[in-house]
Design a protein around this motif. Structure first.
Motif, PDB file in Angstrom:
ATOM      1  N   THR A 277       0.840  -1.194   0.000  1.00 35.78           N
ATOM      2  CA  THR A 277       0.000   0.000   0.000  1.00 35.78           C
ATOM      3  C   THR A 277       0.877   1.246   0.000  1.00 35.78           C
ATOM      4  OG1 THR A 277      -0.103   0.330   2.408  1.00 35.78           O
ATOM      5  CG2 THR A 277      -1.615  -1.293   1.455  1.00 35.78           C
ATOM      6  N   THR A 278       0.229   2.399  -0.119  1.00 33.63           N
ATOM      7  CA  THR A 278       0.943   3.677  -0.031  1.00 33.63           C
ATOM      8  C   THR A 278       0.883   4.252   1.377  1.00 33.63           C
ATOM      9  OG1 THR A 278      -1.060   4.895  -0.671  1.00 33.63           O
ATOM     10  CG2 THR A 278       0.410   4.198  -2.442  1.00 33.63           C
ATOM     11  N   ILE A 279       0.326   3.512   2.316  1.00 33.56           N
ATOM     12  CA  ILE A 279       0.149   3.997   3.681  1.00 33.56           C
ATOM     13  C   ILE A 279       1.500   4.168   4.373  1.00 33.56           C
ATOM     14  CG2 ILE A 279      -0.801   3.392   5.948  1.00 33.56           C
ATOM     15  CD1 ILE A 279      -2.945   4.166   3.972  1.00 33.56           C
ATOM     16  N   ASP A 280       1.604   5.199   5.205  1.00 33.83           N
ATOM     17  CA  ASP A 280       2.747   5.379   6.088  1.00 33.83           C
ATOM     18  C   ASP A 280       2.336   4.843   7.459  1.00 33.83           C
ATOM     19  OD1 ASP A 280       4.402   6.581   8.158  1.00 33.83           O
ATOM     20  OD2 ASP A 280       5.196   7.921   6.626  1.00 33.83           O
ATOM     21  N   LYS A 281       2.969   3.749   7.899  1.00 37.49           N
ATOM     22  CA  LYS A 281       2.548   3.074   9.137  1.00 37.49           C
ATOM     23  C   LYS A 281       2.554   4.015  10.329  1.00 37.49           C
ATOM     24  CE  LYS A 281       3.475  -0.897  12.131  1.00 37.49           C
ATOM     25  NZ  LYS A 281       4.297  -2.124  12.340  1.00 37.49           N
ATOM     26  N   HIS A 282       3.583   4.845  10.433  1.00 41.97           N
ATOM     27  CA  HIS A 282       3.696   5.750  11.569  1.00 41.97           C
ATOM     28  C   HIS A 282       2.518   6.727  11.596  1.00 41.97           C
ATOM     29  CE1 HIS A 282       5.555   8.157  14.668  1.00 41.97           C
ATOM     30  NE2 HIS A 282       5.610   9.219  13.884  1.00 41.97           N
ATOM     31  N   VAL A 283       2.211   7.325  10.447  1.00 36.59           N
ATOM     32  CA  VAL A 283       1.086   8.269  10.375  1.00 36.59           C
ATOM     33  C   VAL A 283      -0.233   7.547  10.622  1.00 36.59           C
ATOM     34  CG1 VAL A 283      -0.125   9.914   8.897  1.00 36.59           C
ATOM     35  CG2 VAL A 283       2.375   9.754   8.793  1.00 36.59           C
ATOM     36  N   GLN A 284      -0.398   6.363  10.025  1.00 34.04           N
ATOM     37  CA  GLN A 284      -1.619   5.584  10.212  1.00 34.04           C
ATOM     38  C   GLN A 284      -1.849   5.272  11.687  1.00 34.04           C
ATOM     39  OE1 GLN A 284      -3.815   4.623   7.783  1.00 34.04           O
ATOM     40  NE2 GLN A 284      -5.141   3.594   9.252  1.00 34.04           N
ATOM     41  N   GLN A 285      -0.813   4.839  12.352  1.00 34.61           N
ATOM     42  CA  GLN A 285      -0.930   4.488  13.773  1.00 34.61           C
ATOM     43  C   GLN A 285      -1.317   5.712  14.601  1.00 34.61           C
ATOM     44  OE1 GLN A 285       2.570   2.409  15.129  1.00 34.61           O
ATOM     45  NE2 GLN A 285       1.313   1.055  16.370  1.00 34.61           N
ATOM     46  N   ASN A 286      -0.719   6.857  14.282  1.00 33.51           N
ATOM     47  CA  ASN A 286      -1.026   8.076  15.026  1.00 33.51           C
ATOM     48  C   ASN A 286      -2.472   8.510  14.822  1.00 33.51           C
ATOM     49  OD1 ASN A 286       1.578   8.179  16.007  1.00 33.51           O
ATOM     50  ND2 ASN A 286       2.307   9.581  14.433  1.00 33.51           N
ATOM     51  N   LEU A 287      -2.961   8.461  13.576  1.00 33.76           N
ATOM     52  CA  LEU A 287      -4.340   8.874  13.318  1.00 33.76           C
ATOM     53  C   LEU A 287      -5.334   7.902  13.939  1.00 33.76           C
ATOM     54  CD1 LEU A 287      -4.490  10.400   9.728  1.00 33.76           C
ATOM     55  CD2 LEU A 287      -3.812  11.413  11.891  1.00 33.76           C
ATOM     56  N   GLU A 288      -5.015   6.612  13.933  1.00 30.50           N
ATOM     57  CA  GLU A 288      -5.915   5.651  14.570  1.00 30.50           C
ATOM     58  C   GLU A 288      -5.961   5.873  16.078  1.00 30.50           C
ATOM     59  OE1 GLU A 288      -5.813   1.563  13.504  1.00 30.50           O
ATOM     60  OE2 GLU A 288      -5.556   1.958  11.362  1.00 30.50           O
ATOM     61  N   THR A 289      -4.849   6.273  16.663  1.00 31.95           N
ATOM     62  CA  THR A 289      -4.840   6.591  18.090  1.00 31.95           C
ATOM     63  C   THR A 289      -5.717   7.802  18.367  1.00 31.95           C
ATOM     64  OG1 THR A 289      -2.607   5.698  18.352  1.00 31.95           O
ATOM     65  CG2 THR A 289      -3.380   7.205  20.044  1.00 31.95           C
TER      66      THR A 289
END
Length: 693
Positions: A277-289
């Motif tokens: 995917t094009t997802i950035d894991k760090h950003v994804q984790q932060n937004l989910e938090t």
């Protein structure tokens, strides 16, 4: 003495039989190959743009079995594993004759089994072809299979199979799954204590599970650390320090980020092992938090969604489809980034952008905010009050409805829809309806993804970018004219970046707009810097009304919190194009000082003259002015109608002289798309867009 001789004879016979059987299997290798195809049944993995694990799915047999290679684990762990399990792994050919001899001597000396003679190759054979019972014949077959495996695979490939299939208790198989479940991290960097535990568990995985039998797990780890060969690997004193560290006493869930996107990836292309995917894991984790924490403050039936995109490339770098995928009260399984809802006031910046582009208004132009009737359509402001005379800047910042509809009536709803479609967005109108004034206040259906795609144009100097879906479809620039000219985009950004942040938030250098749909059903907020666009939606998936739900009060605080905690650097908004600036009202041409409109919704004409019409250059033309050859010529401008004098604007910048004839000249700064606007003395205007070659 006779007992030992018999035992030695028996062991020698077993070894000889194994050699004979192994030789026979080697001869019959084609007819009776090892079932290596079974080793390919592993968990599906969804990875981010850098190859980090976002989410794993259990294998068809219900086990967490993540494919693992030697390069995926800490080198010291591999050294400890070989030192403890099979010291001569790199020199034997599947069966370790020395280990068998040692085991026989220990058995004769102690009268019991002290150490086994199973090699890593034999263990791999057992893992890929398990036997219901342990017997002499199954052991012989295991040894023969080990010889076959050694003939077919390299030592590294054999280690890869062990690292993938070794059992770790419950439905955990492989070092990666165990490291994620017990330590919450990939095994690329393990402490000595962690590595020793992972070496110890596969021998008796159910009895040594640290989440159930912590004391037994600690004892097993100690035995690994006390082995002389292992101590040589870890160094002096490290084993003692590792023994003092407690083992983990609980099992963690495996990563399950980007749940909606991951599920969609499997639905679109079932059967794959890896989904990138094009997802950035760090950003994804932060937004989910942020989303999870926000859900605790919201009503139990409210969901939320967020998308962050790169406005230059169109990559989705984070996507949150709901407050919780498994939250049934919020219908968390519904991906609200893809649901078409009323956008409220979030389309207003594009109305104002068109008015700027067509030369109808400037930021300090006065416009009336009073009750108005547009052929029976009577828009009202959100708070049911009116501000009287306000500037265009104030009207957009306050998100006043009447001024927005006055401007939309002047620029034409169909033109607004055309620009939205130019950005690759297809708004949903009620069946049988044509674009009307109501679209300016949310009377059209768009998705959160649509809004983010639209706002990429505002962050990208007017050029929209087609968003990818994060999985399969590729993002990229839309091969079309800009959705708005650069000066109009700057004016919109200058206004929106001056908005007061929501209560409790600090300024972070973004421009943003909020929206609330009719009946308090949807709360929106979309913000952007010079590189990123973040969209936030809050509401009920069943479209029920939520009294008190607003874009400014509910969605905007989430926008600022998410932008601040996303982990991306705030990129400054684009600089103003040459000549673009805020102009004092006293310095505006008389026709731009006030935007006037009749009660029926028509722009007031101050004379009998027809409104001006630019006849050259024509709309959409490609005009060669010799710029490529280095011998540029001025462009002749021609118009019909209107009342002199005329004020010309090129790409939002006023030409130096007021023209009293219907012809003029302009020398463009360079090649590319340009927009010309002419305003006559009564305030009536016309615009054309074209390309200078």
């Amino acid at each position: 003495m006779r007992r030992r001789q018999k035992l030695a004879f028996a062991l020698g016979g077993c070894f000889l039989l194994t050699v004979i059987m192994s030789a026979g299997l080697v001869v019959a290798d084609r007819e009776f190959p090892p079932p290596l195809d079974k080793a390919d049944v592993v968990s599906a993995e969804v990875l981010d743009a850098d190859g980090q694990l976002l989410r794993a799915f259990a294998a068809p047999d219900g086990r967490w079995r993540l494919r693992t290679n030697v390069k995926d684990v800490d080198p010291q762990f591999v050294q400890m594993l070989v030192a403890y399990e099979d010291r001569r792994f790199f020199v034997h050919h599947g069966i370790d004759a020395v280990a068998i001899g040692r085991a026989a001597i220990q058995l004769m000396t102690n009268g019991r089994i002290v150490s086994g003679a199973s090699t890593l190759s034999m263990q791999v054979a057992r893992l890929i072809e398990p036997r219901e019972t342990r017997s002499f014949s199954s052991k012989l077959l295991q040894m023969a299979r080990a010889v076959q495996i050694e003939r077919r695979l390299s030592k590294e490939e054999i280690l890869n199979l062990y690292l993938t299939h070794a059992p770790y208790g419950g439905n955990l198989e492989g070092v990666r799954a165990a490291s994620l479940a017990y330590f919450g991290k990939e095994p690329k960097k393990l402490s000595v204590a962690e590595a020793a535990l992972l070496v110890a568990l596969p021998q008796i995985p159910e009895r040594r599970r640290p989440d159930r039998f912590a004391n037994i797990a600690e004892q097993a780890r100690r035995r690994v650390l006390e082995r002389t060969a292992v101590a040589e690997v870890v160094g002096d004193g490290e084993a003692d320090r590792a023994e003092s560290i407690p083992v983990p006493r609980s099992r963690l869930p495996l990563p399950a980020l980007a749940a909606h996107l991951s599920a969609e990836a499997l639905r679109r292309a079932p059967g794959r092992e890896i989904y990138r995917t094009t997802i950035d894991k760090h950003v994804q984790q932060n937004l989910e938090t942020v989303a999870q924490e926000a859900s605790l403050r919201l009503s139990p039936k409210l969901s939320l969604a967020m998308i962050m995109a790169d406005a230059r490339t169109g990559d989705i770098i984070a996507e949150v489809g709901s407050a919780g995928y498994f939250d049934s009260a919020r219908s968390g399984w519904i991906d609200m980034t893809a649901a078409a809802r009323s956008p409220g006031s979030t389309l207003k910046p594009f109305i104002y952008g068109l008015a700027f582009e067509q030369g109808m208004v400037a930021q300090q132009t006065i416009i009336e905010d009073r009750p108005s009737d547009f052929f029976g359509y009577r828009p009202k402001n959100f708070d049911m009050s009116y501000q009287g005379d306000v500037t265009i800047r104030e009207a957009l910042q306050l998100s006043l409805n009447v001024p927005a509809i006055k401007l939309l009536n002047a620029v034409d709803p169909a033109r607004l829809m055309g620009r939205l479609r130019r950005a690759g967005v297809q708004p949903v109108l009620p069946p049988g309806n044509v674009p009307g004034l109501a679209i300016g206040l949310g009377g059209v259906g768009v998705t959160l993804r649509d809004l983010v795609q639209l706002y990429t144009a505002l962050a990208n100097r007017g050029m929209p970018v087609r968003l990818g879906d994060g999985i399969l479809s590729q993002p990229g620039h839309i091969d079309d004219a800009p959705i708005l000219d650069e000066t109009s985009v700057w004016n919109v950004a200058d206004i929106l970046s001056g908005l007061t942040p929501p209560v409790g938030a600090r300024r972070i250098g973004i421009a943003y707009k909020t929206g609330t749909s009719y009946g308090y059903r949807d709360a929106w907020s979309v913000g952007y810097d010079g590189r990123h666009v973040l969209g936030v939606w809050v509401g009920r998936p069943d479209n029920a009304s939520v009294p008190g739900l607003t874009g400014y009060g509910t969605a905007a605080p989430l926008l600022f919190e998410a932008f601040s905690r996303a982990g991306v650097s705030i990129t400054p908004l684009p600089r103003p194009p040459l000549g673009a600036r805020r102009t004092l009202q006293a310095d505006l041409p008389i026709g731009l000082r006030r935007f006037s409109i009749s009660p029926s919704g028509l722009i007031i004409s101050y004379g009998r003259e027809k409104p001006p019409e630019i006849v050259y250059p024509p709309e959409g033309a490609h005009i060669d002015l010799g710029l490529r050859q280095g011998n540029p010529m001025p462009l002749t401008l021609k118009l019909q109608g209107g009342r002199a004098p005329f004020r010309w604007l090129a790409n939002g910048q006023a030409l130096p002289d007021v023209a009293r004839t219907r012809t003029n000249q302009w020398s463009p700064d360079g090649r590319g798309y340009s927009r010309l606007t002419v305003i006559d003395s009564t305030g009536q205007a016309a615009s054309v867009g074209f390309f200078v070659d």
